[in-house]
Write a protein that holds these residues in place. Structure first.
Motif, PDB file in Angstrom:
ATOM      1  N   ALA A 168       1.021  -1.227   0.184  1.00 25.09           N
ATOM      2  CA  ALA A 168      -0.241  -0.330  -0.054  1.00 25.09           C
ATOM      3  C   ALA A 168       0.695   0.955  -0.229  1.00 25.09           C
ATOM      4  O   ALA A 168       0.168   2.261  -0.526  1.00 25.09           O
ATOM      5  CB  ALA A 168      -1.078  -0.394   1.246  1.00 25.09           C
ATOM      6  N   ALA A 169       1.924   1.647   0.511  1.00 24.29           N
ATOM      7  CA  ALA A 169       2.928   2.240   0.318  1.00 24.29           C
ATOM      8  C   ALA A 169       3.171   2.332  -0.813  1.00 24.29           C
ATOM      9  O   ALA A 169       3.333   4.022  -1.235  1.00 24.29           O
ATOM     10  CB  ALA A 169       4.037   1.922   1.479  1.00 24.29           C
ATOM     11  N   ALA A 170       3.459   1.758  -1.177  1.00 22.87           N
ATOM     12  CA  ALA A 170       4.572   1.485  -2.176  1.00 22.87           C
ATOM     13  C   ALA A 170       3.344   2.112  -3.880  1.00 22.87           C
ATOM     14  O   ALA A 170       3.387   2.853  -4.438  1.00 22.87           O
ATOM     15  CB  ALA A 170       4.673   0.192  -3.161  1.00 22.87           C
ATOM     16  N   ALA A 171       2.109   1.805  -3.581  1.00 24.05           N
ATOM     17  CA  ALA A 171       0.892   2.309  -4.276  1.00 24.05           C
ATOM     18  C   ALA A 171       0.924   3.623  -3.862  1.00 24.05           C
ATOM     19  O   ALA A 171       0.696   3.879  -5.186  1.00 24.05           O
ATOM     20  CB  ALA A 171       0.044   1.013  -4.092  1.00 24.05           C
ATOM     21  N   MET A 172       0.722   3.469  -2.692  1.00 24.13           N
ATOM     22  CA  MET A 172       0.763   5.911  -2.478  1.00 24.13           C
ATOM     23  C   MET A 172       1.764   6.133  -3.381  1.00 24.13           C
ATOM     24  O   MET A 172       1.388   7.472  -4.478  1.00 24.13           O
ATOM     25  CB  MET A 172       0.859   5.436  -1.686  1.00 24.13           C
ATOM     26  CG  MET A 172       0.456   7.098  -0.770  1.00 24.13           C
ATOM     27  SD  MET A 172       0.782   7.795   0.813  1.00 24.13           S
ATOM     28  CE  MET A 172       2.449   7.041   0.780  1.00 24.13           C
ATOM     29  N   ALA A 173       3.203   5.447  -3.327  1.00 22.03           N
ATOM     30  CA  ALA A 173       4.481   6.456  -3.804  1.00 22.03           C
ATOM     31  C   ALA A 173       4.075   6.356  -5.065  1.00 22.03           C
ATOM     32  O   ALA A 173       4.131   7.345  -5.867  1.00 22.03           O
ATOM     33  CB  ALA A 173       5.298   5.718  -3.194  1.00 22.03           C
ATOM     34  N   TRP A 174       3.688   5.335  -6.203  1.00 22.51           N
ATOM     35  CA  TRP A 174       3.718   4.862  -7.483  1.00 22.51           C
ATOM     36  C   TRP A 174       2.582   6.555  -8.203  1.00 22.51           C
ATOM     37  O   TRP A 174       3.327   6.423  -8.891  1.00 22.51           O
ATOM     38  CB  TRP A 174       2.978   3.656  -7.320  1.00 22.51           C
ATOM     39  CG  TRP A 174       2.497   3.051  -8.543  1.00 22.51           C
ATOM     40  CD1 TRP A 174       2.065   4.050  -9.947  1.00 22.51           C
ATOM     41  CD2 TRP A 174       3.326   1.836 -10.396  1.00 22.51           C
ATOM     42  NE1 TRP A 174       1.890   3.121 -11.019  1.00 22.51           N
ATOM     43  CE2 TRP A 174       2.867   1.781 -11.159  1.00 22.51           C
ATOM     44  CE3 TRP A 174       4.914   1.534  -9.200  1.00 22.51           C
ATOM     45  CZ2 TRP A 174       2.616   1.543 -12.007  1.00 22.51           C
ATOM     46  CZ3 TRP A 174       4.566   0.193 -10.491  1.00 22.51           C
ATOM     47  CH2 TRP A 174       4.485  -0.122 -11.596  1.00 22.51           C
ATOM     48  N   SER A 175       1.635   6.678  -7.463  1.00 22.54           N
ATOM     49  CA  SER A 175       0.487   7.464  -7.732  1.00 22.54           C
ATOM     50  C   SER A 175       1.136   9.425  -6.978  1.00 22.54           C
ATOM     51  O   SER A 175       0.613  10.220  -8.048  1.00 22.54           O
ATOM     52  CB  SER A 175      -0.977   7.150  -6.730  1.00 22.54           C
ATOM     53  OG  SER A 175      -1.382   6.159  -7.773  1.00 22.54           O
ATOM     54  N   LEU A 176       1.454   9.333  -6.556  1.00 23.23           N
ATOM     55  CA  LEU A 176       1.672  10.449  -5.829  1.00 23.23           C
ATOM     56  C   LEU A 176       3.534  11.151  -5.774  1.00 23.23           C
ATOM     57  O   LEU A 176       3.556  12.084  -6.002  1.00 23.23           O
ATOM     58  CB  LEU A 176       0.766  10.683  -4.588  1.00 23.23           C
ATOM     59  CG  LEU A 176       0.044  10.468  -4.314  1.00 23.23           C
ATOM     60  CD1 LEU A 176      -0.774  10.402  -2.675  1.00 23.23           C
ATOM     61  CD2 LEU A 176      -1.000  11.183  -4.676  1.00 23.23           C
ATOM     62  N   GLY A 177       4.078   9.886  -5.372  1.00 15.58           N
ATOM     63  CA  GLY A 177       5.069  10.324  -5.606  1.00 15.58           C
ATOM     64  C   GLY A 177       6.331  11.276  -4.844  1.00 15.58           C
ATOM     65  O   GLY A 177       5.721  11.041  -3.662  1.00 15.58           O
ATOM     66  N   GLY A 178       6.693  11.754  -5.689  1.00 16.48           N
ATOM     67  CA  GLY A 178       7.994  13.171  -4.240  1.00 16.48           C
ATOM     68  C   GLY A 178       8.452  12.104  -3.009  1.00 16.48           C
ATOM     69  O   GLY A 178       9.394  11.316  -3.296  1.00 16.48           O
ATOM     70  N   ALA A 179       8.187  13.158  -2.517  1.00 16.05           N
ATOM     71  CA  ALA A 179       9.504  12.778  -0.782  1.00 16.05           C
ATOM     72  C   ALA A 179       7.907  11.444  -0.531  1.00 16.05           C
ATOM     73  O   ALA A 179       8.326  10.521   0.256  1.00 16.05           O
ATOM     74  CB  ALA A 179       8.693  13.892   0.500  1.00 16.05           C
TER      75      ALA A 179
END
Length: 231
Positions: A168-179
């Motif tokens: 889930a953490a990676a999925a969020m980063a996949w979509s929102l990126g950045g920090a």
């Protein structure tokens, strides 16, 4: 305030490392952070998560991060034996499982705020990756026919649940990126930390200075998850 808390945690870890190395040399034992250092780091991380939420009380994701860290603190107290459980490891797995529910809720809320969904291509790809890696790690490092069935099955279920949080953490980063890529790093470090614990406590495969490496990866994981939302 966040900068001060971050600095305090780094200083505490560095001081704890020095004390642990000194104690290990004197007693010819493994390097290990003193208990009071471990609990103080966990407590200040919880305080940082609370301050982050109160600075932005309308943010549900920051609220869930606080509750996740609060339950992690309870998990740390459980694993240390300060909160008495018949089996401290089972108590720790149960409390940390609750913490991961809140972390997943935080990641989903962050995506929802941007009009996005947690169920995306990133989640599918990373979930398969973590699933395969964690099942392999359980088979090769953790599963122990001589250990109680509860420990073997519990460690597998818990490991897959950690994988769900990391996915889930990676999925969020996949979509929102950045920090927020820091959260994906935090999820990965959580997997590493808990795999070391499982391999040692259940599988009987001890790593030199195992307790120290567990806390190094665990503290880094929590800091990535908490502080990513301040950047």
């Amino acid at each position: 305030m966040m900068g001060w808390l971050w600095a305090v945690q780094v200083i505490l870890f560095a001081a704890g490392t020095g004390l642990g190395m000194s104690d290990a040399r004197r007693k010819s034992t493994e390097v290990r952070l003193p208990l009071w250092v471990r609990m103080l780091i966990s407590l200040t991380l919880t305080a940082a998560a609370f301050a982050l939420w109160r600075d932005d009380p309308a943010s549900s994701s920051k609220e869930w991060i606080f509750w996740g860290m609060a339950w992690s603190f309870i998990g740390d107290l459980s694993m240390a034996g300060i909160i008495p459980w018949r089996h401290p490891m089972i108590g720790g797995m149960l409390t940390f499982a609750v913490a991961h529910v809140f972390y997943i809720a935080a990641f989903a809320a962050a995506l929802h705020h941007e009009g996005l969904d947690l169920m995306n291509a990133g989640l599918a790809v990373v979930a398969v990756f973590y699933g395969l890696v964690l099942i392999a790690a359980w088979l090769l490092l953790i599963r122990n026919p001589d250990a109680p069935r509860l420990f073997n099955i519990g460690s597998l279920v818990y490991g897959l649940w950690i994988g769900a949080m990391a996915s889930a953490a990676a999925a969020m980063a996949w979509s929102l990126g950045g920090a927020l890529w820091l959260t994906a790093v935090g999820g990965l470090l959580f997997v590493v930390s808990d795999t070391i614990i499982g391999a040692a406590a259940i599988g009987g495969r001890l790593l030199r200075h195992q307790g120290y490496w567990v806390w190094l990866t665990y503290v880094a994981a929590q800091m990535c998850i908490v502080y990513a939302f301040t950047l």
